[in-house]
Design a protein around this motif. Sequence first.
Motif, PDB file in Angstrom:
ATOM      1  N   VAL A 434       0.850  -1.193   0.000  1.00 22.30           N
ATOM      2  CA  VAL A 434       0.000   0.000   0.000  1.00 22.30           C
ATOM      3  C   VAL A 434       0.885   1.242   0.000  1.00 22.30           C
ATOM      4  CG1 VAL A 434      -1.794   1.282   1.222  1.00 22.30           C
ATOM      5  CG2 VAL A 434      -1.789  -1.227   1.303  1.00 22.30           C
ATOM      6  N   GLU A 435       0.709   2.086  -1.000  1.00 24.25           N
ATOM      7  CA  GLU A 435       1.374   3.386  -1.035  1.00 24.25           C
ATOM      8  C   GLU A 435       0.521   4.381  -0.255  1.00 24.25           C
ATOM      9  OE1 GLU A 435       2.727   6.880  -4.226  1.00 24.25           O
ATOM     10  OE2 GLU A 435       1.671   5.082  -4.927  1.00 24.25           O
ATOM     11  N   ILE A 436       1.130   5.051   0.702  1.00 29.92           N
ATOM     12  CA  ILE A 436       0.383   5.973   1.556  1.00 29.92           C
ATOM     13  C   ILE A 436       0.234   7.320   0.847  1.00 29.92           C
ATOM     14  CG2 ILE A 436       0.306   7.142   3.787  1.00 29.92           C
ATOM     15  CD1 ILE A 436       0.006   4.070   3.890  1.00 29.92           C
ATOM     16  N   ASN A 437      -1.003   7.730   0.647  1.00 27.32           N
ATOM     17  CA  ASN A 437      -1.258   9.078   0.139  1.00 27.32           C
ATOM     18  C   ASN A 437      -2.155   9.879   1.078  1.00 27.32           C
ATOM     19  OD1 ASN A 437      -3.550   7.554  -0.480  1.00 27.32           O
ATOM     20  ND2 ASN A 437      -3.994   8.688  -2.360  1.00 27.32           N
ATOM     21  N   ASN A 438      -2.497   9.280   2.235  1.00 32.36           N
ATOM     22  CA  ASN A 438      -3.317   9.995   3.219  1.00 32.36           C
ATOM     23  C   ASN A 438      -3.105   9.349   4.583  1.00 32.36           C
ATOM     24  OD1 ASN A 438      -5.206  11.350   4.725  1.00 32.36           O
ATOM     25  ND2 ASN A 438      -6.969  10.797   3.465  1.00 32.36           N
ATOM     26  N   THR A 439      -2.364  10.033   5.456  1.00 30.91           N
ATOM     27  CA  THR A 439      -2.123   9.468   6.792  1.00 30.91           C
ATOM     28  C   THR A 439      -3.363   9.541   7.673  1.00 30.91           C
ATOM     29  OG1 THR A 439      -1.306  11.577   7.705  1.00 30.91           O
ATOM     30  CG2 THR A 439       0.318  10.097   6.685  1.00 30.91           C
ATOM     31  N   ASP A 440      -4.376  10.288   7.231  1.00 28.12           N
ATOM     32  CA  ASP A 440      -5.631  10.359   7.980  1.00 28.12           C
ATOM     33  C   ASP A 440      -6.619   9.290   7.523  1.00 28.12           C
ATOM     34  OD1 ASP A 440      -7.302  11.323   9.941  1.00 28.12           O
ATOM     35  OD2 ASP A 440      -8.121  12.945   8.715  1.00 28.12           O
ATOM     36  N   ALA A 441      -6.186   8.412   6.627  1.00 22.98           N
ATOM     37  CA  ALA A 441      -6.986   7.242   6.256  1.00 22.98           C
ATOM     38  C   ALA A 441      -6.323   6.023   6.881  1.00 22.98           C
ATOM     39  CB  ALA A 441      -7.080   7.111   4.738  1.00 22.98           C
ATOM     40  N   GLU A 442      -6.172   6.094   8.215  1.00 23.25           N
ATOM     41  CA  GLU A 442      -5.412   5.083   8.950  1.00 23.25           C
ATOM     42  C   GLU A 442      -6.252   3.895   9.387  1.00 23.25           C
ATOM     43  OE1 GLU A 442      -7.854   6.480  11.887  1.00 23.25           O
ATOM     44  OE2 GLU A 442      -6.747   7.715  10.462  1.00 23.25           O
ATOM     45  N   GLY A 443      -7.559   4.116   9.578  1.00 18.84           N
ATOM     46  CA  GLY A 443      -8.402   3.039  10.090  1.00 18.84           C
ATOM     47  C   GLY A 443      -8.430   1.843   9.164  1.00 18.84           C
ATOM     48  N   ARG A 444      -8.468   2.099   7.871  1.00 15.93           N
ATOM     49  CA  ARG A 444      -8.512   0.999   6.905  1.00 15.93           C
ATOM     50  C   ARG A 444      -7.205   0.206   6.903  1.00 15.93           C
ATOM     51  NH1 ARG A 444      -9.645   5.089   2.071  1.00 15.93           N
ATOM     52  NH2 ARG A 444     -10.858   5.925   3.810  1.00 15.93           N
ATOM     53  N   LEU A 445      -6.096   0.857   7.293  1.00 12.42           N
ATOM     54  CA  LEU A 445      -4.818   0.143   7.347  1.00 12.42           C
ATOM     55  C   LEU A 445      -4.797  -0.870   8.487  1.00 12.42           C
ATOM     56  CD1 LEU A 445      -2.372   3.123   6.683  1.00 12.42           C
ATOM     57  CD2 LEU A 445      -2.949   1.269   5.100  1.00 12.42           C
TER      58      LEU A 445
END
Length: 612
Positions: A434-445
């Motif tokens: 997974v390439e991170i483009n949004n650190t505020d989309a952490e729950g799905r990680l």
Amino acid sequence: MATSSCPAFVSAPRAAVIGAASRAIVARRVAPTGAKRRVASTIVPRASADAPPVPAVDIPDTNDEWEAVSPVDFAADVSAALAADKVVILGKRGALRSPGFVASLPESLRTVWLEAVAAVQAGDNGGKRSIMVPWDNGGRLKDVLIGVLPTAVSRHNCPAAAFAVNALLAGCQPPAHGQTLGVITALTSTSDAVPIAVAVARHFPTYTAKSVRGGGRGGVERGRIALRGRVLVAQTCASPLSCDLDAETRARVVAVSRAVRLASRVVDTPPAAMDPDALVGEAAAVAAELAGPTHGLDVSWDALRYDALKACGFGGLVAVGDAAARDGREPALVHVKYRPSGGAPGSRLRKIALVGKGITYDTGGLQIKGKSGMPGMKTDMGGAAATLGAFKALCQLRPQHVELHLVLCIAENAVGPGAFRPDDVVTPLSGRTVEINNTDAEGRLVLADGVAYASGTLGCDDVIDVATLTGAQMIATGKNFAGVLSDDEAMERACVDAGRASGDLAHPLPYAPEFFTKEFGSKIADMKNSVKDRTNAQTSCAGQFIANHLDRGWNKADPDASGEEETEGRIRRRWLHVDMAGPATNKDGRGTGYGVALLVHLISGELYADGK
């Protein structure tokens, strides 16, 4: 992919790290060996150099102690509730006027009852009025609040009209210490018992940090947490004649209502006290209670912490929790298992995993939230709280047809030297990069790790993940309905029906991987963690990201998504995603315990009859 041989251990709880500007120091207390493992806290107010010592504010340690501070109990009949200092009587007009229910009231109230009920104007949210009634042979007057629920609701709503209970109870504060508030609910059907009881229970939240105030220095003296009086709930089925609930229904009412209050307390607790260690402690305490002498169930638990998570390949949890871990607040994956007793040896039970998002605080990471977006982010572990409460209630009801697994994905999304960055590439347990483009989309990680563990390592047949995942959910289905996404039509339909029956409303989201998977396209990894087009069903896309990390063999042999069993006899596996960002909190920002009743109804319902 991690295997079951991956080491499991529980880190010793560590002191919370709080900024210098904080007004409180949190001192950790851990129960002695052999007692419940509950991580709790004592808030010690800071005092100026010239001020006298200030006594600590004691925070209860266990669920039992919290219930003692703010108890909601359930009476076997209406007589005990009628003896309370103040009485509230709720129901639909027909139930309130039924001869059997009227006959159960004391004579002084019975003489004015029908006229008083008729005078209440009930709109879409019901209606109410208070009357003062002579009591104890005219020796005193008692305040009686009459609440009339709406008779009819729209087709997507709960037929019990549980949504109106909070409005009717508005202004009803928890009674003062030593007093009792009696709440009587007249039901038109026993099926209304749970949604109405849950609505009453969540109106009186458990958590409080308000202290006793007296005549100390400056007129204020800090002492113990303020004790409250007792709320006593009595339910009766009032159509056609008044009758008490059967034992099975009463057991369900008590288990679900108390689990809802547990979930709401966990959500309401401040993040300095409900950090990852404390949330692990909550799960451990539930497991210990269920396996202990009171219940004696076959329940076991373990937890993976930072080093083990890293060694076993839980890249999502490690990335999100890395910054907080460097300050001692390590991420965790908690697994609690229930297996019914008395089943035939070697019998095949359908294995269900409840996977909860447990972000104990979400700053947004390096792509940090603004000053108005961050307050309230202690509630971002509402999914973990809901699944924990549902697991506890289900186990107390002793289902014999399923094996339950609780998987809590716990981390704090903090800002610090170890914070994961945009442009990082993370490898969750599924092995899909997974390439991170949004650190505020952490729950799905973190949920990617959770569903991979549940579907792969544990081999569960059904995986149900629950999360406060996207703000877009409220745009899609509103603040009262969770959005649900499933690869199985029967599962989706059963969840929506369970929502209407329980009062935890849910509505389907579009399920179309062929439309949504492409939103996560990446040139350097298998996918990005946030969408390219925010107008293309964001909430469905977020759920699809989680589904992308299910076990690689997930239903690959299935010819379609009809929900039927395969001809070769292998049971079709099912996935359900519940985005509860809207209904997780009320208008005051308090946790509602949403999801507990929904999951209990779903897993107790027709979908799982006979373990199918």
